[in-house]
Design an enzyme around this catalytic site. Structure first.
Site, PDB file in Angstrom:
ATOM      1  N   ARG A  23       0.874  -1.173   0.000  1.00 22.98           N
ATOM      2  CA  ARG A  23       0.000   0.000   0.000  1.00 22.98           C
ATOM      3  C   ARG A  23       0.913   1.226   0.000  1.00 22.98           C
ATOM      4  NH1 ARG A  23      -2.121  -3.517   3.999  1.00 22.98           N
ATOM      5  NH2 ARG A  23      -4.227  -4.274   3.522  1.00 22.98           N
TER       6      ARG A  23
ATOM      7  N   LYS B 294      -2.277  -2.663   7.898  1.00 21.40           N
ATOM      8  CA  LYS B 294      -3.479  -2.183   8.573  1.00 21.40           C
ATOM      9  C   LYS B 294      -3.630  -2.835   9.942  1.00 21.40           C
ATOM     10  CE  LYS B 294      -6.470  -0.835   4.726  1.00 21.40           C
ATOM     11  NZ  LYS B 294      -7.769  -1.077   4.069  1.00 21.40           N
TER      12      LYS B 294
ATOM     13  N   HIS C 214      -2.447   2.903  -6.122  1.00 20.80           N
ATOM     14  CA  HIS C 214      -3.042   1.687  -5.574  1.00 20.80           C
ATOM     15  C   HIS C 214      -3.269   0.639  -6.658  1.00 20.80           C
ATOM     16  CE1 HIS C 214      -4.698  -0.375  -2.146  1.00 20.80           C
ATOM     17  NE2 HIS C 214      -5.770  -0.712  -2.821  1.00 20.80           N
TER      18      HIS C 214
ATOM     19  N   ARG D  41      -0.612  -1.963  -6.817  1.00 26.25           N
ATOM     20  CA  ARG D  41      -0.785  -3.080  -5.864  1.00 26.25           C
ATOM     21  C   ARG D  41      -1.768  -4.099  -6.438  1.00 26.25           C
ATOM     22  NH1 ARG D  41      -1.231  -4.753  -0.244  1.00 26.25           N
ATOM     23  NH2 ARG D  41      -3.391  -4.975   0.412  1.00 26.25           N
TER      24      ARG D  41
ATOM     25  N   HIS E 294      -4.065  -9.231   3.439  1.00 24.58           N
ATOM     26  CA  HIS E 294      -5.515  -9.231   3.593  1.00 24.58           C
ATOM     27  C   HIS E 294      -5.907 -10.100   4.788  1.00 24.58           C
ATOM     28  CE1 HIS E 294      -6.317  -8.179  -0.913  1.00 24.58           C
ATOM     29  NE2 HIS E 294      -6.143  -7.110  -0.170  1.00 24.58           N
TER      30      HIS E 294
ATOM     31  N   TYR F  33      -9.589 -10.866  -7.044  1.00 28.13           N
ATOM     32  CA  TYR F  33      -8.647 -10.914  -8.170  1.00 28.13           C
ATOM     33  C   TYR F  33      -8.937 -12.088  -9.096  1.00 28.13           C
ATOM     34  CZ  TYR F  33      -6.221  -7.328  -5.610  1.00 28.13           C
ATOM     35  OH  TYR F  33      -5.922  -6.157  -4.952  1.00 28.13           O
TER      36      TYR F  33
END
Length: 296
Positions: A150, A173, A241, A244, A267, A276
């Protein structure tokens, strides 16, 4: 509410931006219930909530223009709070937890084609006449595409990570850490930037710096991408982004394992990474439509 937020912060490691959104969502829900029941809220009104009350709240939210995706997030915050209360106070949260989130179509990631991603890396270097700034921008976008970072993760790196080895520890995150492999091209790009930078790469200082030596602002990387995509004739979806997204999509197309890609991206849920596969299938159908001989 504050005790619940403290719990999420301390025990679950939820990011501050998410906590702010959760607080806003729950406050809105409680404000609705105050008007709905005509009395100030304590635990008792919450305990007597029914499925009908939950539907009334969701109808109210849709009526004021809240999109299905946003309402699903609001409901997630409310359910999390109710579940926490249930564990803590023996609160019966059945009606709240049984409420169904509205269906919505997830937005698919918008990756670049492989040749477009490579062209971006080459074009970014041309956006500054200052050699060290050009090298810096190339190093940043190479990490985004080569490691799937990110933008906040790349710009949050400290000089302590130098010299880059074959892997890099990333704090993502919610403070979650992961290890990502570093390709030779990324190592070379960062080394070149460090060699040209007028700012010493000392421990405890930002790896990527702005002109005045402070931590590089993400807006500057976005502007560089904007200029590059305009020169290349790429769509507005070609953002930092998107690099990524491109990292994940190109890995998947090359036979990468979905679980491994999930770990590389950081994730929390495999369902996020599975988006994806939809991108891959969509692209496959486009190729099929263009290449399949039509019956006359």
């Amino acid at each position: 509410m504050s005790r619940w937020l403290d719990h999420l912060r301390a025990v679950d490691g939820v990011a501050e931006n998410t906590l702010t959104a959760y607080q806003r969502d729950l406050a809105g829900f409680l404000a609705f219930l105050t008007g709905h029941f005509g009395e100030s809220l304590g635990q008792r009104p919450l305990e007597r909530l029914t499925i009908s009350d939950m539907r009334a709240w969701m109808a109210h939210e849709r009526g004021r223009g809240v999109a299905a995706r946003s309402l699903a997030r609001e409901l997630s915050a409310v359910k999390n709070f109710a579940g926490w209360m249930a564990e803590r106070d023996g609160f019966d949260a059945t009606a709240i937890l049984a409420a169904r989130a509205p269906k919505y179509r997830r937005k698919l990631p918008r990756p670049l084609a492989e040749d477009a991603a490579k062209a971006v890396l080459e074009t970014v270097e041309l956006q500054s006449e200052e050699p060290w700034i050009a090298a810096r921008d190339v190093a940043v976008v190479t990490l985004l595409y080569g490691c799937g970072l990110r933008i906040s993760e790349a710009l949050g790196l400290e000089a302590d990570c130098l010299p880059l080895g074959e892997s890099l520890r990333i704090r993502g995150k919610g403070g979650k850490e992961r290890i990502v492999p570093v390709l030779p091209a990324a190592r070379e790009a960062v080394s070149r930037y460090v060699a040209l930078s007028p700012w010493p790469a000392e421990a405890g200082t930002p790896l990527f710096r702005g002109k005045r030596g402070g931590r590089l602002n993400a807006r500057l990387v976005t502007r560089v991408m904007e200029r590059s995509r305009m020169q290349l004739g790429l769509p507005a979806s070609a953002t930092p982004h998107a690099l990524r997204h491109s990292f994940a999509t190109h890995l998947l197309a090359a036979g990468g394992d979905l679980r491994a890609i999930q770990e590389l991206l950081g994730h929390a849920s495999l369902s996020t990474t599975q988006a994806y596969t939809a991108v891959d299938a969509e692209r496959l159908m486009e190729v099929y439509e263009m290449a399949h001989p039509r019956m006359g």
